[in-house]
Design a protein around this motif. Sequence first.
Motif, PDB file in Angstrom:
ATOM      1  N   GLU A 153      -4.031  -0.128   3.933  1.00  0.00           N
ATOM      2  CA  GLU A 153      -3.995  -1.556   4.240  1.00  0.00           C
ATOM      3  C   GLU A 153      -4.540  -2.405   3.099  1.00  0.00           C
ATOM      4  O   GLU A 153      -4.032  -3.499   2.813  1.00  0.00           O
ATOM      5  CB  GLU A 153      -4.796  -1.815   5.526  1.00  0.00           C
ATOM      6  N   GLY A 154      -5.579  -1.919   2.430  1.00  0.00           N
ATOM      7  CA  GLY A 154      -6.208  -2.704   1.373  1.00  0.00           C
ATOM      8  C   GLY A 154      -5.323  -2.938   0.168  1.00  0.00           C
ATOM      9  O   GLY A 154      -5.543  -3.896  -0.595  1.00  0.00           O
ATOM     10  N   LYS A 155      -4.328  -2.080  -0.052  1.00  0.00           N
ATOM     11  CA  LYS A 155      -3.426  -2.244  -1.193  1.00  0.00           C
ATOM     12  C   LYS A 155      -2.402  -3.354  -0.970  1.00  0.00           C
ATOM     13  O   LYS A 155      -1.687  -3.740  -1.902  1.00  0.00           O
ATOM     14  CB  LYS A 155      -2.716  -0.930  -1.512  1.00  0.00           C
ATOM     15  N   GLN A 156      -2.291  -3.838   0.263  1.00  0.00           N
ATOM     16  CA  GLN A 156      -1.430  -4.991   0.598  1.00  0.00           C
ATOM     17  C   GLN A 156       0.020  -4.784   0.155  1.00  0.00           C
ATOM     18  O   GLN A 156       0.678  -5.701  -0.343  1.00  0.00           O
ATOM     19  CB  GLN A 156      -1.993  -6.275  -0.014  1.00  0.00           C
ATOM     20  N   LEU A 157       0.546  -3.583   0.370  1.00  0.00           N
ATOM     21  CA  LEU A 157       1.919  -3.304  -0.037  1.00  0.00           C
ATOM     22  C   LEU A 157       2.944  -4.035   0.821  1.00  0.00           C
ATOM     23  O   LEU A 157       4.113  -4.151   0.432  1.00  0.00           O
ATOM     24  CB  LEU A 157       2.166  -1.793   0.011  1.00  0.00           C
ATOM     25  N   ASP A 158       2.506  -4.559   1.964  1.00  0.00           N
ATOM     26  CA  ASP A 158       3.415  -5.374   2.763  1.00  0.00           C
ATOM     27  C   ASP A 158       3.857  -6.619   2.001  1.00  0.00           C
ATOM     28  O   ASP A 158       4.938  -7.158   2.250  1.00  0.00           O
ATOM     29  CB  ASP A 158       2.754  -5.770   4.088  1.00  0.00           C
ATOM     30  N   VAL A 159       3.028  -7.070   1.043  1.00  0.00           N
ATOM     31  CA  VAL A 159       3.402  -8.206   0.200  1.00  0.00           C
ATOM     32  C   VAL A 159       4.673  -7.882  -0.578  1.00  0.00           C
ATOM     33  O   VAL A 159       5.588  -8.713  -0.688  1.00  0.00           O
ATOM     34  CB  VAL A 159       2.256  -8.572  -0.764  1.00  0.00           C
ATOM     35  N   LEU A 160       4.763  -6.664  -1.110  1.00  0.00           N
ATOM     36  CA  LEU A 160       5.954  -6.268  -1.858  1.00  0.00           C
ATOM     37  C   LEU A 160       7.179  -6.182  -0.966  1.00  0.00           C
ATOM     38  O   LEU A 160       8.268  -6.627  -1.334  1.00  0.00           O
ATOM     39  CB  LEU A 160       5.726  -4.915  -2.529  1.00  0.00           C
ATOM     40  N   VAL A 161       7.003  -5.596   0.213  1.00  0.00           N
ATOM     41  CA  VAL A 161       8.143  -5.449   1.117  1.00  0.00           C
ATOM     42  C   VAL A 161       8.637  -6.814   1.576  1.00  0.00           C
ATOM     43  O   VAL A 161       9.851  -7.059   1.662  1.00  0.00           O
ATOM     44  CB  VAL A 161       7.756  -4.567   2.322  1.00  0.00           C
ATOM     45  N   ARG A 162       7.711  -7.736   1.837  1.00  0.00           N
ATOM     46  CA  ARG A 162       8.112  -9.071   2.287  1.00  0.00           C
ATOM     47  C   ARG A 162       8.739  -9.897   1.174  1.00  0.00           C
ATOM     48  O   ARG A 162       9.558 -10.777   1.435  1.00  0.00           O
ATOM     49  CB  ARG A 162       6.906  -9.801   2.882  1.00  0.00           C
ATOM     50  N   CYS A 163       8.357  -9.641  -0.071  1.00  0.00           N
ATOM     51  CA  CYS A 163       8.932 -10.411  -1.173  1.00  0.00           C
ATOM     52  C   CYS A 163      10.257  -9.833  -1.648  1.00  0.00           C
ATOM     53  O   CYS A 163      11.011 -10.513  -2.360  1.00  0.00           O
ATOM     54  CB  CYS A 163       7.949 -10.513  -2.334  1.00  0.00           C
ATOM     55  N   ALA A 164      10.564  -8.596  -1.275  1.00  0.00           N
ATOM     56  CA  ALA A 164      11.766  -7.932  -1.769  1.00  0.00           C
ATOM     57  C   ALA A 164      13.054  -8.716  -1.499  1.00  0.00           C
ATOM     58  O   ALA A 164      13.878  -8.875  -2.409  1.00  0.00           O
ATOM     59  CB  ALA A 164      11.856  -6.519  -1.197  1.00  0.00           C
ATOM     60  N   PRO A 165      13.291  -9.231  -0.275  1.00  0.00           N
ATOM     61  CA  PRO A 165      14.529 -10.000  -0.056  1.00  0.00           C
ATOM     62  C   PRO A 165      14.638 -11.223  -0.959  1.00  0.00           C
ATOM     63  O   PRO A 165      15.744 -11.576  -1.400  1.00  0.00           O
ATOM     64  CB  PRO A 165      14.425 -10.406   1.422  1.00  0.00           C
ATOM     65  N   LEU A 166      13.519 -11.885  -1.240  1.00  0.00           N
ATOM     66  CA  LEU A 166      13.533 -13.063  -2.104  1.00  0.00           C
ATOM     67  C   LEU A 166      13.903 -12.684  -3.532  1.00  0.00           C
ATOM     68  O   LEU A 166      14.643 -13.415  -4.209  1.00  0.00           O
ATOM     69  CB  LEU A 166      12.160 -13.745  -2.083  1.00  0.00           C
ATOM     70  N   VAL A 167      13.411 -11.544  -3.990  1.00  0.00           N
ATOM     71  CA  VAL A 167      13.708 -11.090  -5.347  1.00  0.00           C
ATOM     72  C   VAL A 167      15.169 -10.666  -5.462  1.00  0.00           C
ATOM     73  O   VAL A 167      15.880 -11.051  -6.408  1.00  0.00           O
ATOM     74  CB  VAL A 167      12.780  -9.923  -5.745  1.00  0.00           C
ATOM     75  N   VAL A 168      15.633  -9.886  -4.489  1.00  0.00           N
ATOM     76  CA  VAL A 168      17.010  -9.382  -4.531  1.00  0.00           C
ATOM     77  C   VAL A 168      18.019 -10.525  -4.435  1.00  0.00           C
ATOM     78  O   VAL A 168      19.102 -10.462  -5.036  1.00  0.00           O
ATOM     79  CB  VAL A 168      17.230  -8.359  -3.403  1.00  0.00           C
ATOM     80  N   GLU A 169      17.672 -11.574  -3.737  1.00  0.00           N
ATOM     81  CA  GLU A 169      18.568 -12.730  -3.634  1.00  0.00           C
ATOM     82  C   GLU A 169      18.836 -13.347  -5.001  1.00  0.00           C
ATOM     83  O   GLU A 169      19.949 -13.779  -5.298  1.00  0.00           O
ATOM     84  CB  GLU A 169      17.954 -13.779  -2.703  1.00  0.00           C
ATOM     85  N   LYS A 170      17.801 -13.396  -5.852  1.00  0.00           N
ATOM     86  CA  LYS A 170      17.933 -13.989  -7.181  1.00  0.00           C
ATOM     87  C   LYS A 170      18.354 -12.964  -8.242  1.00  0.00           C
ATOM     88  O   LYS A 170      19.011 -13.315  -9.230  1.00  0.00           O
ATOM     89  CB  LYS A 170      16.602 -14.620  -7.597  1.00  0.00           C
ATOM     90  N   VAL A 171      17.934 -11.724  -8.036  1.00  0.00           N
ATOM     91  CA  VAL A 171      18.251 -10.644  -8.993  1.00  0.00           C
ATOM     92  C   VAL A 171      18.896  -9.510  -8.193  1.00  0.00           C
ATOM     93  O   VAL A 171      18.201  -8.584  -7.753  1.00  0.00           O
ATOM     94  CB  VAL A 171      16.987 -10.150  -9.727  1.00  0.00           C
ATOM     95  N   PRO A 172      20.210  -9.556  -7.972  1.00  0.00           N
ATOM     96  CA  PRO A 172      20.875  -8.589  -7.086  1.00  0.00           C
ATOM     97  C   PRO A 172      20.714  -7.131  -7.470  1.00  0.00           C
ATOM     98  O   PRO A 172      20.790  -6.248  -6.597  1.00  0.00           O
ATOM     99  CB  PRO A 172      22.351  -9.022  -7.171  1.00  0.00           C
ATOM    100  N   ASP A 173      20.509  -6.839  -8.778  1.00  0.00           N
ATOM    101  CA  ASP A 173      20.358  -5.438  -9.179  1.00  0.00           C
ATOM    102  C   ASP A 173      18.905  -4.986  -9.198  1.00  0.00           C
ATOM    103  O   ASP A 173      18.577  -3.938  -9.768  1.00  0.00           O
ATOM    104  CB  ASP A 173      21.004  -5.191 -10.543  1.00  0.00           C
TER     105      ASP A 173
END
Length: 322
Positions: A153-173
């Motif tokens: 929990e302390g590594k806050q990897l949910d931040v990466l999973v939640r940001c992934a759709p936003l990144v893929v939308e702008k950078v499809p690959d």
Amino acid sequence: MDGVTVTRLKSIPVRKYGYFITPSLPIKILAAGSDLIYASGFGYWPVLAAILSGKLMRKRIILQPNFGVSDAPFHKAYMRHLGPILRKTDAMVFYSEYERRLMESEGPVTDRNIVAYPGVDETFFDDRPTRGVLEKFGLGGKKVVLSVGRMDEGKQLDVLVRCAPLVVEKVPDAAFLLTGPDFGERQRLENMAESSGIGEKVVFAGTLSDEDLNSLYREANILAHPSGFELFGMVIAEAFASGLPVVAAEAGSIPELVEHDRTGMLVKSGSHEEMADALIRMMTDEKLRGPIIAKAREKALNKYQWEASVDSIEKLCVEVAR
């Protein structure tokens, strides 16, 4: 290693707190008859056992606390009742300036103390051929955001999973590769990725060999480190040495390593929106990436070397032992 004796002892896990107790440790310390005791380790028991044994034998003691901050009742009770004993050592060694400030926030520390940054293994500076690890996970040709570390929990990897759709939308690959042992978070993170609709873009690799991990630092596009707490941040230093640019949370000791827009990018801890924006910028702005990679590698070469760390600790041991 010449002159070094390694003794392995059986430990009892205390699962509620994630630590281990080694009942025979004080006996081994007393039997060793050392002139100087260097107490270091993750968890409470090894440090406490070493210090109490040293006090009993009236030996000089150096403490490398490696403690974090916790609201857990056990931690608070430990520091309240035993903290004064821990602080009555002859010297202290800290992983970072942040750790020193953290220890000072819970009470006074000994006047004789140093910061000895951990070093990066020389293999991370090598430009040896990569091993094609990304291809093994079906990510060849992708712009891969790499995460290295245990999944808790302390590594806050949910931040990466939640940001992934936003990144893929702008950078499809773009794609995300999360590596490291599961400390109870992996299933939740996998469910989050699937429910977001981009599960195929978020790959969970588990624990990898040192050789594959070393290669990944040179194959990936960015290291993302959203952790909410670090006493140092070894994976960041390894990325620096490998020429992999870093985007990390502004938390704990991380700002000592990552200087924003100089040796990496810092984002607000816990913010998936800021993480997404920074990852997109780092992926698409080559004029930003190049200077950051160069300055970060230079910092790793100049500041995170085991030889310098060992020299400073050895000097302190000699001074304390006199």
